[in-house]
Motif scaffolding. Structure first.
Motif, PDB file in Angstrom:
ATOM      1  N   LEU A  50       0.832  -1.186   0.000  1.00  0.00           N
ATOM      2  CA  LEU A  50       0.000   0.000   0.000  1.00  0.00           C
ATOM      3  C   LEU A  50       0.876   1.249   0.000  1.00  0.00           C
ATOM      4  O   LEU A  50       1.901   1.299   0.668  1.00  0.00           O
ATOM      5  CB  LEU A  50      -0.899   0.005   1.251  1.00  0.00           C
ATOM      6  N   ASP A  51       0.459   2.243  -0.737  1.00  0.00           N
ATOM      7  CA  ASP A  51       1.151   3.520  -0.762  1.00  0.00           C
ATOM      8  C   ASP A  51       0.105   4.615  -0.737  1.00  0.00           C
ATOM      9  O   ASP A  51      -0.967   4.469  -1.332  1.00  0.00           O
ATOM     10  CB  ASP A  51       2.005   3.641  -2.033  1.00  0.00           C
ATOM     11  N   VAL A  52       0.382   5.678  -0.056  1.00  0.00           N
ATOM     12  CA  VAL A  52      -0.472   6.854  -0.087  1.00  0.00           C
ATOM     13  C   VAL A  52       0.313   7.941  -0.809  1.00  0.00           C
ATOM     14  O   VAL A  52       1.306   8.443  -0.295  1.00  0.00           O
ATOM     15  CB  VAL A  52      -0.852   7.327   1.331  1.00  0.00           C
ATOM     16  N   ALA A  53      -0.123   8.254  -2.009  1.00  0.00           N
ATOM     17  CA  ALA A  53       0.561   9.263  -2.824  1.00  0.00           C
ATOM     18  C   ALA A  53      -0.159  10.592  -2.668  1.00  0.00           C
ATOM     19  O   ALA A  53      -1.285  10.764  -3.140  1.00  0.00           O
ATOM     20  CB  ALA A  53       0.576   8.831  -4.287  1.00  0.00           C
ATOM     21  N   ARG A  54       0.476  11.522  -1.983  1.00  0.00           N
ATOM     22  CA  ARG A  54      -0.072  12.874  -1.869  1.00  0.00           C
ATOM     23  C   ARG A  54       0.314  13.629  -3.132  1.00  0.00           C
ATOM     24  O   ARG A  54       1.467  13.628  -3.537  1.00  0.00           O
ATOM     25  CB  ARG A  54       0.478  13.576  -0.630  1.00  0.00           C
ATOM     26  N   MET A  55      -0.667  14.256  -3.752  1.00  0.00           N
ATOM     27  CA  MET A  55      -0.461  14.908  -5.039  1.00  0.00           C
ATOM     28  C   MET A  55      -0.931  16.353  -4.990  1.00  0.00           C
ATOM     29  O   MET A  55      -1.922  16.666  -4.336  1.00  0.00           O
ATOM     30  CB  MET A  55      -1.249  14.188  -6.138  1.00  0.00           C
ATOM     31  N   ASP A  56      -0.204  17.210  -5.713  1.00  0.00           N
ATOM     32  CA  ASP A  56      -0.625  18.584  -5.942  1.00  0.00           C
ATOM     33  C   ASP A  56      -0.869  18.709  -7.437  1.00  0.00           C
ATOM     34  O   ASP A  56       0.022  18.400  -8.240  1.00  0.00           O
ATOM     35  CB  ASP A  56       0.456  19.575  -5.499  1.00  0.00           C
ATOM     36  N   THR A  91      -3.222  -0.256  -8.848  1.00  0.00           N
ATOM     37  CA  THR A  91      -4.652  -0.013  -8.702  1.00  0.00           C
ATOM     38  C   THR A  91      -4.887   1.081  -7.675  1.00  0.00           C
ATOM     39  O   THR A  91      -4.317   1.057  -6.586  1.00  0.00           O
ATOM     40  CB  THR A  91      -5.385  -1.299  -8.260  1.00  0.00           C
ATOM     41  N   VAL A  92      -5.733   2.018  -8.032  1.00  0.00           N
ATOM     42  CA  VAL A  92      -6.125   3.076  -7.104  1.00  0.00           C
ATOM     43  C   VAL A  92      -7.293   2.535  -6.293  1.00  0.00           C
ATOM     44  O   VAL A  92      -8.346   2.224  -6.842  1.00  0.00           O
ATOM     45  CB  VAL A  92      -6.532   4.361  -7.858  1.00  0.00           C
ATOM     46  N   SER A  93      -7.089   2.405  -4.983  1.00  0.00           N
ATOM     47  CA  SER A  93      -8.173   1.876  -4.158  1.00  0.00           C
ATOM     48  C   SER A  93      -9.074   2.990  -3.631  1.00  0.00           C
ATOM     49  O   SER A  93     -10.278   2.808  -3.525  1.00  0.00           O
ATOM     50  CB  SER A  93      -7.618   1.040  -3.007  1.00  0.00           C
ATOM     51  N   THR A  94      -8.502   4.137  -3.297  1.00  0.00           N
ATOM     52  CA  THR A  94      -9.275   5.236  -2.723  1.00  0.00           C
ATOM     53  C   THR A  94      -8.646   6.561  -3.148  1.00  0.00           C
ATOM     54  O   THR A  94      -7.435   6.646  -3.301  1.00  0.00           O
ATOM     55  CB  THR A  94      -9.250   5.167  -1.170  1.00  0.00           C
ATOM     56  N   VAL A  95      -9.479   7.561  -3.309  1.00  0.00           N
ATOM     57  CA  VAL A  95      -9.009   8.928  -3.535  1.00  0.00           C
ATOM     58  C   VAL A  95      -9.620   9.790  -2.449  1.00  0.00           C
ATOM     59  O   VAL A  95     -10.824   9.772  -2.230  1.00  0.00           O
ATOM     60  CB  VAL A  95      -9.425   9.479  -4.916  1.00  0.00           C
ATOM     61  N   ARG A  96      -8.765  10.513  -1.779  1.00  0.00           N
ATOM     62  CA  ARG A  96      -9.236  11.480  -0.795  1.00  0.00           C
ATOM     63  C   ARG A  96      -8.817  12.844  -1.285  1.00  0.00           C
ATOM     64  O   ARG A  96      -7.638  13.110  -1.469  1.00  0.00           O
ATOM     65  CB  ARG A  96      -8.640  11.195   0.576  1.00  0.00           C
ATOM     66  N   ARG A  97      -9.792  13.688  -1.497  1.00  0.00           N
ATOM     67  CA  ARG A  97      -9.516  15.029  -1.996  1.00  0.00           C
ATOM     68  C   ARG A  97      -9.417  15.955  -0.800  1.00  0.00           C
ATOM     69  O   ARG A  97     -10.357  16.089  -0.048  1.00  0.00           O
ATOM     70  CB  ARG A  97     -10.638  15.456  -2.924  1.00  0.00           C
ATOM     71  N   GLN A  98      -8.291  16.549  -0.619  1.00  0.00           N
ATOM     72  CA  GLN A  98      -8.072  17.371   0.553  1.00  0.00           C
ATOM     73  C   GLN A  98      -8.558  18.803   0.366  1.00  0.00           C
ATOM     74  O   GLN A  98      -8.976  19.438   1.308  1.00  0.00           O
ATOM     75  CB  GLN A  98      -6.597  17.394   0.919  1.00  0.00           C
ATOM     76  N   THR A  99      -8.471  19.315  -0.833  1.00  0.00           N
ATOM     77  CA  THR A  99      -8.877  20.698  -1.073  1.00  0.00           C
ATOM     78  C   THR A  99      -9.664  20.791  -2.362  1.00  0.00           C
ATOM     79  O   THR A  99      -9.532  19.948  -3.244  1.00  0.00           O
ATOM     80  CB  THR A  99      -7.659  21.641  -1.185  1.00  0.00           C
ATOM     81  N   PHE A 116      -5.453  21.962  -6.696  1.00  0.00           N
ATOM     82  CA  PHE A 116      -5.934  21.276  -5.509  1.00  0.00           C
ATOM     83  C   PHE A 116      -4.919  20.221  -5.108  1.00  0.00           C
ATOM     84  O   PHE A 116      -4.011  19.888  -5.870  1.00  0.00           O
ATOM     85  CB  PHE A 116      -7.299  20.626  -5.766  1.00  0.00           C
ATOM     86  N   THR A 117      -5.076  19.702  -3.910  1.00  0.00           N
ATOM     87  CA  THR A 117      -4.265  18.570  -3.467  1.00  0.00           C
ATOM     88  C   THR A 117      -5.190  17.394  -3.192  1.00  0.00           C
ATOM     89  O   THR A 117      -6.385  17.574  -2.919  1.00  0.00           O
ATOM     90  CB  THR A 117      -3.459  18.887  -2.192  1.00  0.00           C
ATOM     91  N   CYS A 118      -4.632  16.198  -3.286  1.00  0.00           N
ATOM     92  CA  CYS A 118      -5.403  14.994  -3.009  1.00  0.00           C
ATOM     93  C   CYS A 118      -4.450  13.877  -2.593  1.00  0.00           C
ATOM     94  O   CYS A 118      -3.232  14.015  -2.707  1.00  0.00           O
ATOM     95  CB  CYS A 118      -6.214  14.568  -4.222  1.00  0.00           C
ATOM     96  N   GLU A 119      -5.020  12.812  -2.097  1.00  0.00           N
ATOM     97  CA  GLU A 119      -4.249  11.618  -1.756  1.00  0.00           C
ATOM     98  C   GLU A 119      -4.808  10.441  -2.539  1.00  0.00           C
ATOM     99  O   GLU A 119      -6.022  10.232  -2.575  1.00  0.00           O
ATOM    100  CB  GLU A 119      -4.354  11.306  -0.262  1.00  0.00           C
ATOM    101  N   LEU A 120      -3.914   9.692  -3.165  1.00  0.00           N
ATOM    102  CA  LEU A 120      -4.291   8.473  -3.870  1.00  0.00           C
ATOM    103  C   LEU A 120      -3.785   7.295  -3.060  1.00  0.00           C
ATOM    104  O   LEU A 120      -2.591   7.192  -2.782  1.00  0.00           O
ATOM    105  CB  LEU A 120      -3.666   8.439  -5.272  1.00  0.00           C
ATOM    106  N   TYR A 121      -4.672   6.418  -2.675  1.00  0.00           N
ATOM    107  CA  TYR A 121      -4.297   5.198  -1.960  1.00  0.00           C
ATOM    108  C   TYR A 121      -4.112   4.113  -3.019  1.00  0.00           C
ATOM    109  O   TYR A 121      -5.049   3.788  -3.754  1.00  0.00           O
ATOM    110  CB  TYR A 121      -5.381   4.805  -0.960  1.00  0.00           C
TER     111      TYR A 121
END
Length: 128
Positions: A50-56, A91-99, A116-121
């Motif tokens: 598992l990886d959590v990729a924080r993206m801008d 595979t992207v399991s979850t997307v959390r949109r932070q802003t 915006f920023t988001c996190e891809l799990y």
């Protein structure tokens, strides 16, 4: 992976999707563009599982603030649609949109930027 995905789904809405901005002499020919940058992410106990990729993600246009917000909103909608998709063996399991999309300053005053920023799990696909 996010760059590959956005290039495919944004199609004619953008001229260029990148991680690093083009030089000043090339910029005008590549607008509108979307820039995807990986932000520092929390360490994972098992990076292979598992990886959590924080993206801008930033949209740059020369046509004005509403167009920058619209393009950033479109990119955000496509990012939110990523769960369950497999791209480049991940595979992207979850997307959390932070802003939400918001206007940002840019060194080039001829451009309008929104992002915006988001996190891809992410989960890797087991090799057989």
């Amino acid at each position: 992976m996010a760059i590959t995905y956005l290039r495919d789904v944004l199609g004619d809405a953008v001229a260029h999707v990148c991680s690093e901005l083009p030089g000043p002499d090339e910029m005008a020919a590549l607008l509108p563009l979307v820039q995807v940058e990986r932000l520092p992410s929390p360490p994972m106990a098992n990076r292979y599982a598992l990886d959590v990729a924080r993206m801008d993600i930033s949209a740059r246009v020369a046509t004005g603030r509403p167009d920058a917000i619209t393009l950033a909103t479109l990119a955000g909608a496509h990012i939110r649609a990523m769960p369950g998709r497999t791209i480049a063996g991940v595979t992207v399991s979850t997307v959390r949109r932070q802003t939400g999309p918001e206007e940002r300053a840019d060194e080039n005053t001829n451009l309008r930027v929104a992002g915006f920023t988001c996190e891809l799990y992410l989960r890797s696909i087991p090799q057989t």
